[in-house]
Design a protein around this motif. Structure first.
Motif, mmCIF file in Angstrom:
data_model
loop_
_atom_site.group_PDB
_atom_site.id
_atom_site.type_symbol
_atom_site.label_atom_id
_atom_site.label_comp_id
_atom_site.label_asym_id
_atom_site.label_seq_id
_atom_site.Cartn_x
_atom_site.Cartn_y
_atom_site.Cartn_z
ATOM 1 N N GLU A 37 -29.563 -21.153 25.467
ATOM 2 C CA GLU A 37 -31.228 -21.148 25.288
ATOM 3 C C GLU A 37 -31.886 -22.207 24.942
ATOM 4 N N ASN A 38 -31.194 -23.050 24.214
ATOM 5 C CA ASN A 38 -31.707 -24.249 23.627
ATOM 6 C C ASN A 38 -31.334 -25.618 24.639
ATOM 7 N N ASP A 39 -30.606 -25.054 25.699
ATOM 8 C CA ASP A 39 -30.247 -26.351 26.658
ATOM 9 C C ASP A 39 -29.193 -27.141 26.269
ATOM 10 N N ILE A 40 -28.636 -26.826 25.191
ATOM 11 C CA ILE A 40 -27.592 -27.706 24.653
ATOM 12 C C ILE A 40 -26.201 -27.397 25.348
ATOM 13 N N GLN A 41 -26.097 -26.398 25.972
ATOM 14 C CA GLN A 41 -24.902 -26.208 26.670
ATOM 15 C C GLN A 41 -25.030 -25.311 27.959
ATOM 16 N N ASP A 42 -24.299 -25.554 29.023
ATOM 17 C CA ASP A 42 -24.729 -24.819 30.240
ATOM 18 C C ASP A 42 -23.891 -23.588 30.302
ATOM 19 N N ILE B 260 -36.910 -20.669 40.265
ATOM 20 C CA ILE B 260 -37.143 -21.651 41.517
ATOM 21 C C ILE B 260 -38.961 -21.871 41.580
ATOM 22 N N ASP B 261 -39.479 -20.791 41.215
ATOM 23 C CA ASP B 261 -40.992 -20.936 41.535
ATOM 24 C C ASP B 261 -41.440 -21.619 40.299
ATOM 25 N N LYS B 262 -40.787 -21.552 39.285
ATOM 26 C CA LYS B 262 -41.350 -22.388 38.026
ATOM 27 C C LYS B 262 -41.061 -23.820 38.206
ATOM 28 N N LYS B 263 -39.920 -24.148 38.916
ATOM 29 C CA LYS B 263 -39.449 -25.472 39.159
ATOM 30 C C LYS B 263 -40.323 -26.082 40.153
ATOM 31 N N ARG B 264 -40.719 -25.479 41.225
ATOM 32 C CA ARG B 264 -41.608 -25.926 42.441
ATOM 33 C C ARG B 264 -43.052 -26.115 41.781
ATOM 34 N N ASN B 265 -43.457 -25.467 40.829
ATOM 35 C CA ASN B 265 -44.752 -25.573 40.130
ATOM 36 C C ASN B 265 -44.838 -26.674 39.433
ATOM 37 N N SER B 266 -43.621 -27.021 38.610
ATOM 38 C CA SER B 266 -43.729 -28.229 37.695
ATOM 39 C C SER B 266 -43.510 -29.702 38.561
ATOM 40 N N ILE C 148 -31.017 -6.907 34.377
ATOM 41 C CA ILE C 148 -32.072 -7.895 34.909
ATOM 42 C C ILE C 148 -31.601 -8.166 36.426
ATOM 43 N N ASP C 149 -32.562 -8.183 37.224
ATOM 44 C CA ASP C 149 -32.410 -8.434 38.677
ATOM 45 C C ASP C 149 -32.071 -9.917 39.047
ATOM 46 N N VAL C 150 -30.802 -10.061 39.451
ATOM 47 C CA VAL C 150 -30.510 -11.435 40.025
ATOM 48 C C VAL C 150 -31.501 -12.160 40.429
ATOM 49 N N THR D 228 -35.745 -24.383 32.940
ATOM 50 C CA THR D 228 -34.305 -24.202 32.915
ATOM 51 C C THR D 228 -33.770 -22.714 32.717
ATOM 52 N N ILE D 229 -32.548 -22.597 32.840
ATOM 53 C CA ILE D 229 -31.722 -21.350 32.857
ATOM 54 C C ILE D 229 -31.838 -20.648 31.341
ATOM 55 N N GLY D 230 -31.751 -21.826 30.429
ATOM 56 C CA GLY D 230 -31.997 -21.493 28.890
ATOM 57 C C GLY D 230 -33.487 -20.920 28.762
ATOM 58 N N ASP D 231 -34.463 -21.532 29.218
ATOM 59 C CA ASP D 231 -35.986 -20.943 29.265
ATOM 60 C C ASP D 231 -36.047 -19.842 29.956
ATOM 61 N N ALA D 232 -35.501 -19.691 30.993
ATOM 62 C CA ALA D 232 -35.557 -18.342 31.595
ATOM 63 C C ALA D 232 -34.913 -17.165 30.626
ATOM 64 N N LEU D 233 -33.799 -17.296 30.370
ATOM 65 C CA LEU D 233 -33.099 -16.206 29.795
ATOM 66 C C LEU D 233 -33.875 -16.009 28.239
ATOM 67 N N ARG D 234 -34.448 -17.026 27.664
ATOM 68 C CA ARG D 234 -35.420 -16.782 26.431
ATOM 69 C C ARG D 234 -36.608 -15.935 26.613
ATOM 70 N N LYS D 235 -37.296 -16.113 28.013
ATOM 71 C CA LYS D 235 -38.231 -15.177 28.367
ATOM 72 C C LYS D 235 -37.665 -13.727 28.742
ATOM 73 N N GLU D 236 -36.581 -13.783 29.425
ATOM 74 C CA GLU D 236 -36.251 -12.279 29.537
ATOM 75 C C GLU D 236 -35.884 -11.576 28.288
ATOM 76 N N ARG D 237 -35.253 -12.328 27.267
ATOM 77 C CA ARG D 237 -34.796 -11.572 26.043
ATOM 78 C C ARG D 237 -36.176 -11.209 25.119
ATOM 79 N N GLU D 238 -37.163 -12.156 25.385
ATOM 80 C CA GLU D 238 -38.274 -11.695 24.575
ATOM 81 C C GLU D 238 -38.989 -10.600 25.149
ATOM 82 N N ASN D 239 -39.191 -10.636 26.498
ATOM 83 C CA ASN D 239 -39.811 -9.476 27.244
ATOM 84 C C ASN D 239 -38.764 -8.107 27.066
#
Length: 269
Positions: free
Chosen positions: A36-41, A66-72, A56-58, A2-13
């Motif tokens: 981040e917790n996918d409670i709100q969009d 997209i890649d993560k979703k495709r793998n899932s 962060i490059d858009v 999700t976007i929330g997951d992706a933002l969390r990873k970017e923040r942690e990086n």
């Protein structure tokens, strides 16, 4: 992802706290935490503002999602196949539930419904509902005959789709792929498998006259090892439909040695 997951990873990086992540933007810390917790969009303009503030490059951010979703989805498709062949009803139901979270995975969602219905011996009860979904699915897309996923759905659902509608689909495939040797091997195998499944349906409906052209198609497939089983199945249904007991015995003898698991589900008279 999700976007929330992706933002969390970017923040942690970036080794930032949530407060530092939204610094200089119009997004509050509490709202960002819910994102981040996918409670709100998150609105598109807020997302772009946040990515820009943190340099962060858009395009890279979008590609990761997209890649993560495709793998899932690929992993879920593999699990669904394993669930069908084990068979594992629990796993099939779990995959079906997970696929409900993907708004653009209709092909896999329908496959999951079919697998669960078959494994739970509930195909007759769900046939009408599934058939309506499938008819709607095929009628929406005029390019379905060129789409491997759409063809896969047909191959998996010949016993579910309304018989008259199915006959129309099969006839269109027969016309399109009459020169089957001009297509890639994967396509030849896929169309052959579809017609094998369809012949089983025709046998159930005692539609002998309709069967002849599909039997001929299978028997005339190119003589290469990868298509041997489909050609054998053409001989098998030829013997079944047209009462050739000698040919039936010979073909069954070969099938029992080559693919014993499928023989038990075949009609022998």
């Amino acid at each position: 992802m999700t976007i929330g997951d992706a933002l969390r990873k970017e923040r942690e990086n970036l080794d930032l706290t949530q407060k530092e992540m939204v610094e200089g933007t119009s997004i509050s810390v509490s709202h960002y935490s819910k994102i981040e917790n996918d409670i709100q969009d998150i609105k598109a303009k807020d997302l772009f503002e946040l990515l820009d503030a943190r340099k962060i490059d858009v395009n890279n951010f979008r590609k990761k999602i997209i890649d993560k979703k495709r793998n899932s989805l690929n992993e879920l498709a593999d699990q669904l196949t394993k669930a069908f062949y084990k068979p594992d009803i629990k796993l099939a139901k779990a995959v079906k539930e997970q696929l409900a979270d993907f708004s653009d995975a209709e092909e896999l969602q329908i496959r999951a419904e079919l697998v669960v219905a078959v494994l739970t011996n509930n195909l007759k009860e769900t046939k009408q509902e599934l058939s309506a979904k499938l008819i709607n699915y095929f009628e929406r897309d005029a390019t379905w005959m060129d789409d491997p996923d759409m063809l896969r759905i047909i191959g998996n659902s010949t016993r579910v789709i309304d018989f008259n509608f199915l006959a129309t689909l099969m006839n269109k495939l027969l016309v399109k792929y009459q020169k089957i040797d001009q297509y890639p091997l994967d396509t030849q195998k896929r169309i052959g498998n579809i017609f094998v499944n369809y012949l089983h349906v025709l046998y159930d409906y005692r539609a002998k006259r309709m069967a002849r052209k599909y039997i001929n198609f299978l028997q005339n497939l190119p003589g290469i090892p990868e298509l041997t089983l489909d050609k054998l199945m053409g001989d098998y249904y030829d013997a079944v439909f047209f009462k050739n007991e000698k040919e039936l015995a010979q073909t069954l003898s070969v099938l029992k040695r080559v693919v014993p698991k499928i023989v038990s589900g075949l009609p022998e008279k």
